[in-house]
Each structure stands twice: as structure tokens, then as C-alpha cells.
Design an enzyme around this catalytic site. Structure first.
Site, PDB file in Angstrom:
ATOM      1  N   CYS A 135       0.847  -1.191   0.000  1.00  0.00           N
ATOM      2  CA  CYS A 135       0.000   0.000   0.000  1.00  0.00           C
ATOM      3  C   CYS A 135       0.885   1.244   0.000  1.00  0.00           C
ATOM      4  CB  CYS A 135      -0.948   0.094   1.177  1.00  0.00           C
ATOM      5  SG  CYS A 135      -2.138  -1.228   1.231  1.00  0.00           S
ATOM      6  N   ARG A 163       4.228  -0.587  -4.441  1.00  0.00           N
ATOM      7  CA  ARG A 163       3.813  -0.963  -3.089  1.00  0.00           C
ATOM      8  C   ARG A 163       2.459  -1.673  -3.070  1.00  0.00           C
ATOM      9  NH1 ARG A 163       6.891   1.619   0.743  1.00  0.00           N
ATOM     10  NH2 ARG A 163       5.322   1.168   2.310  1.00  0.00           N
ATOM     11  N   TRP A 182      -2.736  -2.856  -1.814  1.00  0.00           N
ATOM     12  CA  TRP A 182      -2.422  -4.278  -1.882  1.00  0.00           C
ATOM     13  C   TRP A 182      -3.335  -4.911  -0.848  1.00  0.00           C
ATOM     14  CZ3 TRP A 182      -0.484  -8.247   1.199  1.00  0.00           C
ATOM     15  CH2 TRP A 182       0.031  -9.364   0.519  1.00  0.00           C
ATOM     16  N   ASN A 217      -2.209   2.371   5.662  1.00  0.00           N
ATOM     17  CA  ASN A 217      -1.257   1.339   5.267  1.00  0.00           C
ATOM     18  C   ASN A 217      -0.941   0.541   6.516  1.00  0.00           C
ATOM     19  OD1 ASN A 217       0.861  -0.165   4.221  1.00  0.00           O
ATOM     20  ND2 ASN A 217       2.357   1.490   4.386  1.00  0.00           N
ATOM     21  N   GLY A 218      -1.125  -0.784   6.464  1.00  0.00           N
ATOM     22  CA  GLY A 218      -0.845  -1.595   7.649  1.00  0.00           C
ATOM     23  C   GLY A 218      -2.029  -2.456   7.991  1.00  0.00           C
ATOM     24  N   GLU A 255      17.237 -18.799  -5.188  1.00  0.00           N
ATOM     25  CA  GLU A 255      16.869 -17.445  -5.612  1.00  0.00           C
ATOM     26  C   GLU A 255      16.428 -17.448  -7.085  1.00  0.00           C
ATOM     27  OE1 GLU A 255      15.948 -14.717  -4.804  1.00  0.00           O
ATOM     28  OE2 GLU A 255      16.449 -13.332  -6.416  1.00  0.00           O
ATOM     29  N   LYS A 260      12.953 -15.975  -8.643  1.00  0.00           N
ATOM     30  CA  LYS A 260      12.880 -14.997  -9.750  1.00  0.00           C
ATOM     31  C   LYS A 260      11.958 -15.517 -10.851  1.00  0.00           C
ATOM     32  CE  LYS A 260      14.643 -11.554  -8.512  1.00  0.00           C
ATOM     33  NZ  LYS A 260      14.158 -12.026  -7.262  1.00  0.00           N
ATOM     34  N   GLU A 295       8.187 -15.643  -9.654  1.00  0.00           N
ATOM     35  CA  GLU A 295       7.461 -14.388  -9.414  1.00  0.00           C
ATOM     36  C   GLU A 295       7.208 -13.576 -10.674  1.00  0.00           C
ATOM     37  OE1 GLU A 295       9.356 -11.805  -6.494  1.00  0.00           O
ATOM     38  OE2 GLU A 295      11.333 -12.205  -7.321  1.00  0.00           O
ATOM     39  N   HIS A 312      17.738 -37.681  -4.101  1.00  0.00           N
ATOM     40  CA  HIS A 312      16.951 -38.043  -2.910  1.00  0.00           C
ATOM     41  C   HIS A 312      15.493 -37.616  -3.055  1.00  0.00           C
ATOM     42  CE1 HIS A 312      20.666 -39.269  -1.053  1.00  0.00           C
ATOM     43  NE2 HIS A 312      21.199 -38.087  -1.339  1.00  0.00           N
ATOM     44  N   LYS A 325       6.155  -5.133  -3.168  1.00  0.00           N
ATOM     45  CA  LYS A 325       7.595  -5.017  -2.939  1.00  0.00           C
ATOM     46  C   LYS A 325       7.934  -4.954  -1.460  1.00  0.00           C
ATOM     47  CE  LYS A 325      11.807  -3.349  -4.539  1.00  0.00           C
ATOM     48  NZ  LYS A 325      12.262  -4.723  -4.791  1.00  0.00           N
TER      49      LYS A 325
HETATM   50  C1  G6P Z   1       9.157  -8.999  -1.024  1.00  0.00           C
HETATM   51  C2  G6P Z   1       9.944  -8.596  -2.251  1.00  0.00           C
HETATM   52  C3  G6P Z   1      11.268  -9.334  -2.280  1.00  0.00           C
HETATM   53  C4  G6P Z   1      12.047  -9.085  -1.002  1.00  0.00           C
HETATM   54  C5  G6P Z   1      11.208  -9.402   0.243  1.00  0.00           C
HETATM   55  C6  G6P Z   1      11.875  -8.865   1.501  1.00  0.00           C
HETATM   56  O1  G6P Z   1       8.783 -10.329  -1.109  1.00  0.00           O
HETATM   57  O2  G6P Z   1       9.222  -8.881  -3.421  1.00  0.00           O
HETATM   58  O3  G6P Z   1      12.028  -8.886  -3.378  1.00  0.00           O
HETATM   59  O4  G6P Z   1      13.182  -9.874  -0.987  1.00  0.00           O
HETATM   60  O5  G6P Z   1       9.925  -8.776   0.162  1.00  0.00           O
HETATM   61  O6  G6P Z   1      11.877  -7.462   1.441  1.00  0.00           O
HETATM   62  P1  G6P Z   1      13.007  -6.548   2.050  1.00  0.00           P
HETATM   63  O7  G6P Z   1      12.593  -5.152   1.726  1.00  0.00           O
HETATM   64  O8  G6P Z   1      12.990  -6.828   3.523  1.00  0.00           O
HETATM   65  O9  G6P Z   1      14.295  -6.946   1.426  1.00  0.00           O
END
Ligand code: G6P
Length: 584
Positions: free
Chosen positions: A2, A28, A73, A97-98, A466, A470, A473, A489, A579
């Protein structure tokens, strides 16, 4: 999670200004949006809101000098126009927001008294509380302060009152920044919203509130109501840092920013690094905590410290730390890695660790963030604003800084710097259109496959994890990462004819694992410094020694980006994700 934004000043186009600022905060949240304008003449608070991405919106607003807006969001209540912010209750209009954790008990009381609700949100309940307090005779500021004593959870709110000029805001846990430009003032969840107008800011801290009207700005302590003064800060960001420029997407821009962001990440004086090392050395237990991609960075750092300084690090996803809390005490070094520095799970870990006497060290991309400000020692990663939901340049900057810290821990700062500046130059050479085109062509071969697997060993194992994040997402392809040695395994049972398997690295054992995959029909995409016969496709990476994890991640990011494009998806705004995750 948000985005909220408010404008007050002499111009009559506050509504369009808020819309424009909100577009910069879309990362956001992008389920729905809304703007409330104090209409010139009537003083009515006119709300325009809708579902969908705010980037596509271009609507007229009534004339007015004050407006607040929100890009959502969804948490409480689905994605509907009624659930979009702002919410209006009586004379109160607010955005939030929250999460208002105990909203249900308050809502029950209002419903029993016959109040009508227009949405399923927790936010509307805050509106009812403030409105009730106003009706009891409290002033707007007192009503907000008293309402905040009833809210449990992390939040920030912006409130407008009909017939009372100005905008109020309060914060407990979710970021709010005030931007000041002569006779115009802004409040936003993040700086890019007003960066075009001003770089002069004040950071609102937890349990503080602010009132703005034109150029007038007054800060208050939320508990006592006493006026407080705040330091003016000039932020070093430039507008172009927060814009796409010539790139089609932020994700691609941020991937290419890695030409110099790694060098910036390690640009710290020795004494700053040594302070962090002292904190580690004075502890007898180090926890590295983070969420999402940053958590995978920490898993890579566990190898860095093990190999370079021989330090045992306990890596725990922030949301899982409560289950290990009994081990946290005054001798614990609690280290958080976070791009935003506002992730709710990390903030909670820090608050609880601080209460138990632990020392707090953090690496964030936002120096003014809540996590950074709580820390005993903070190391900025200096990646510059990162807008795409999928983290790229912040990830490699975090890895570079942790790798340098591991060297500092071993008393080898200069060796670490040398390694990383060589790696940075190699990455600079790598990032060119020809390289990107080659990776795009490889991605095109596999874009229609429903599953992908990625394997790696040592520090490349977290990179496999990771890589899977990627790919998932941004392309929505089911992807999973495994430790190369673990595939026999269980995961081998998933392999069938034509399944793409990305193999990170060219160590002998890894190649043996690639053979095991290929024998069962997998197509092998090698990502390594040396080519191998077993690879169906090969993406070259420079040989970067201890920094191989960093170098290997770059082509993986480009591969994911192109999978998204080939599937006609917007890589900057993956469905259902945000994000900055400021709720638990
Ligand atoms: C979300 C983002 C990720 C990020 C994670 C942690 O899931 O999409 O890219 O790694 O939050 O966020 P931060 O701001 O704590 O790195």
C-alpha cells in the site's frame, strides 16, 4: 504494501498531483487506487476510486488544494471498489497502510449500535472510531490520538476532515515521510512520490503525528500530544534514479544498474566495516535474518563467512525466528538484511531481540528505514531506489557487502575489496545487449514448459533457490531450486523428457548431477564459466572465485525477465505480490 500520498499547497490541481505521485508508489500495491480532493468552494471531500492498476488511470479531479490518495495491496477485504481507499465515515476521510489487528472487536461494537459499514476493510473501522470521538466533542487531533490508542498492529494513516483545512497523519510501524517545498507539503510512504518537487524531508517516527497545511508543518508526540521538532534532511536521491529512463521496465533497468551498484555497495570506509565486525566478534551467536530474496542472500552469506572467516552463522527466515527466541540474549548479534528496511517480520524480530538485549546490525537500501534506525550499527547497501517487485540490484549489493564483511571479519578487507572490484568490472563487461539477446534466445526455447528446476552446490545452492523465486514471481512458471547433491533423494522423480534444468556452476560433482538429470530426459542449461558437452545451452559467466554467487545471479535475472516478456507479463508488477511487505 500500500502506497499513501498527500499534497497540500497553493495549486488547485492537488488531485492530479496525488495521482501522479501515487503512480511512483505503485510498486507498493496495484490492486486498486483512490484519491480524495477537498473541492474548492464547497469544501466537500470528493472521492474518486476504482480497481485496477493506477498506472493506467487518467481521470479528471475536482479543483482543490488538498488531496490524499492510496494504491492498495489487499489484506482485509477483496479487491473491490468499496474496499479501495479512501474510506469515508461522517466527516472523516482516511487512507491507511498496515493492519488494524483488533478491528473485529471494534466493528462488532459499532454493528451492535446500528452503524453501517460500506466495506470489509479494517480501515473503515478506524474511520468509525475517529468519527465517534469527534462526535464526543474531541478535536480532530485529539480524535486521531485517542483512536491510535485503540489500534493494535503496525499502521500509518492520513486523515482529512470536512470543514477543517489541512491533512493529519500518524505513524506506528509503517513508513511516512514528509516532503517540504516552500508553500507546498507532501506526505508519502516513499520519497519518489514527491522527488520531482523536493528533496527536503522529515521522517516521521513511530508514535508521532503531523499536521500539514500549505507550507505549515507541525509535529506532535502521539501519546502526549506535545509539539516536537524534527531535523530537516536533504536526501541524496536524484529523480532519474527513481525513473525507468530508456528502459522498458524497472526490472531491466535495475539489472543493468548492476554495472555500478556492486562497486557502490562496497564503498565503505574500513572503520565502518570494523564497527560491524566488532559487533560480530563481541557476540557468541550470530543470527542472519531476512525475508524472501534477501533470505536467500543470507543463505549465500552463510557460506561466505564459513569459507572466509570461519564464522558460524545461523540463517533464519524472519518469520521463523520466534521459534528460536530462547537462544537470543545479550550476547547475540542479530543481523538483518532488508532492501526496504520496513518488512514487518524483520521489524518484529528486531524489536523482540532488542528487548532481550541483543546487539543489532543491519544492511538496508534505505538509510532512513525503521530497521536502519533501530540498529546499533547500520551498513547501507547503496543500490539506489529499487522499484521492480522482483529484487535484482539490491540482492547483488547485499551479497557484495556481506562478502566484504566476511573478509573484514577475517582481517582481509583489502583482499575482499580487490575481489569485488574485479567482479564488478567483469559484470560491467557482461551486461551488454548481445549477452542479453543470447539469454533471451535461450529463454525462448523453454518458455512454454510448465516446470523448471535449478541446481547448484556450495554458495550456488542459495542462488538456485533465488533463481527459482525470480522465475516464479515474474513468469509464473513453476520453478524449484535444489542442492545439486540432493536431486537423487527425491527431485529426480520429477524429471521427464524435455524438462529444462538450469545447472549453476561447472564443478565436477555438479556436472555429474547434470548427467544424472540429462540421462532422465532433462534439457540442461549450463550457467558457468566453462562450457561442458552435457549442456544443451550454455550461458557464460565470468570466473569470480569467492564472488561466483554474485556473478552467476546476473544471467539468471535476465533469463527470468525475458521469460516474463515472452509470456506477455509485466515483470515489474507480478500478480498478488508487493515489494515492501509491511504486514505479517
Ligand atoms: C518482497 C519482495 C522481495 C524481497 C522481500 C523482503 O517479497 O518482493 O524482493 O526480498 O519482500 O523485502 P526486504 O525489503 O525486507 O528486502
Amino acid at each position: 504494501m500500500c502506497g499513501i500520498f498527500a499534497v497540500t499547497g497553493p495549486e488547485q490541481d492537488a488531485g492530479s498531483q496525488v495521482l501522479k505521485g501515487l503512480k511512483t508508489l505503485e510498486y507498493r500495491g496495484y490492486d486498486s487506487w483512490g484519491v480524495s480532493v477537498r473541492e474548492a468552494g464547497s469544501n466537500d471531500l470528493v472521492v474518486t476510486k476504482d480497481i485496477g492498476k493506477i498506472s493506467n488511470v487518467n481521470v479528471p479531479f475536482p479543483k482543490g488544494k488538498e488531496a490524499v490518495g492510496h494504491t492498495r495491496w489487499a489484506t482485509h477485504g477483496g479487491v473491490t471498489v468499496a474496499n479501495s481507499h479512501p474510506h469515508q465515515v461522517g466527516d472523516v476521510t482516511l487512507v491507511h497502510n498496515g493492519i488494524f489487528e483488533n478491528y473485529a472487536e471494534h466493528k462488532k461494537r459499532f454493528l451492535a449500535a446500528g452503524s453501517v459499514f460500506n466495506s470489509d476493510t479494517d480501515t473503515e473501522v478506524i474511520g468509525h472510531i475517529i468519527s465517534e470521538l469527534l462526535n464526543d466533542g474531541l478535536s480532530p487531533a485529539e480524535a486521531i490520538r485517542t483512536a491510535c490508542t485503540k489500534i493494535e498492529g503496525r499502521f500509518s494513516i492520513l486523515v482529512m476532515f470536512k470543514d477543517v483545512p489541512g491533512i493529519y497523519a500518524a505513524r506506528r510501524g509503517s513508513p511516512l515521510i514528509i516532503g517540504r517545498d516552500k508553500d507546498q507539503t507532501f506526505i508519502a510512504s516513499d520519497i519518489p512520490a514527491f522527488l520531482e518537487k523536493t528533496r527536503l524531508v522529515n521522517y516521521l517516527d513511530d508514535d508521532e503525528m503531523v499536521f500539514i497545511e500549505g507550507g505549515k508543518v507541525q509535529f506532535y508526540d502521539l501519546d502526549s500530544g506535545e509539539e516536537i521538532t524534527k531535523r530537516d534532511i536533504e536526501v541524496p536521491w536524484k529523480l532519474e534514479h527513481a525513473e525507468k529512463g530508456e528502459y522498458k521496465h524497472f526490472m531491466l533497468k535495475e539489472i543493468f544498474d548492476q554495472k555500478d551498484s556492486i562497486a557502490r555497495a562496497i564503498n565503505h570506509e574500513d572503520d565502518v566495516l570494523n564497527k560491524a565486525v566488532e559487533l560480530l566478534k563481541s557476540s557468541n551467536g550470530t543470527y542472519l535474518v531476512a525475508c524472501g530474496t534477501a533470505h536467500k542472500v543470507c543463505l549465500a552469506a552463510e557460506y561466505f563467512f564459513s569459507q572466509i572467516s570461519g564464522r558460524k552463522i545461523n540463517v533464519v527466515a524472519a518469520s521463523e525466528v520466534p521459534y528460536f527466541e530462547r537462544f537470543i540474549n545479550q550476547r547475540t548479534a542479530m543481523v538483518a538484511v532488508s532492501q526496504s528496511g520496513e518488512t514487518a517480520d524483520i521489524l518484529e524480530v528486531f524489536e523482540r531481540a532488542k528487548a532481550r538485549g541483543a546487539k543489532l546490525l543491519s544492511l538496508t537500501n534505505v538509510e532512513s528505514s525503521s530497521v536502519a534506525r533501530m540498529s546499533d550499527v547500520h551498513l547501507p547497501i547503496n543500490a539506489g531506489p529499487e522499484k521492480a517487485v522482483a529484487s535484482t540490484k539490491a540482492t547483488t549489493a547485499q551479497m557484495a557487502l556481506l562478502l566484504l564483511l566476511a573478509h573484514a571479519d577475517a582481517g582481509k578487507i583489502n583482499q575482499g575489496r580487490e575481489l569485488l572490484s574485479t567482479t564488478s568490472s567483469a559484470i560491467n563487461d557482461l551486461l551488454n545487449p548481445r549477452y542479453e539477446e543470447h539469454i533471451r534466445a535461450v529463454a525462448a526455447k523453454y518458455v512454454d514448459r510448465p516446470n523448471m528446476f535449478i541446481i547448484g552446490r556450495g554458495p550456488l545452492y542459495p542462488i538456485a533457490l533465488e533463481a527459482a523465486i525470480k522465475i516464479q514471481e515474474v513468469s509464473y512458471i513453476h520453478a524449484q531450486g535444489f542442492a545439486a547433491g540432493e536431486i537423487k533423494h527425491g527431485p529426480l522423480a520429477l524429471i521427464e523428457e524435455g524438462v529444462p534444468c538450469m545447472v549453476l556452476g561447472d564443478e565436477l560433482e555438479t556436472i555429474s548431477n547434470a548427467i544424472e538429470l540429462k540421462t532422465r530426459g532433462a534439457k540442461i542449461i549450463g550457467v558457468s564459466s566453462e562450457n561442458a558437452d552435457i549442456f544443451d545451452d550454455w550461458i557464460k559467466v565470468p570466473d569470480a572465485g569467492c564472488a561466483q554467487a554474485i556473478a552467476t545471479l546476473i544471467p539468471v535475472q535476465i533469463f527470468s525477465y525475458h521469460l516474463a516478456l515472452l509470456r506477455n507479463l509485466d515483470p515489474d508488477m507480478p500478480r498478488n505480490l508487493a515489494k515492501s511487505v509491511t504486514v505479517k
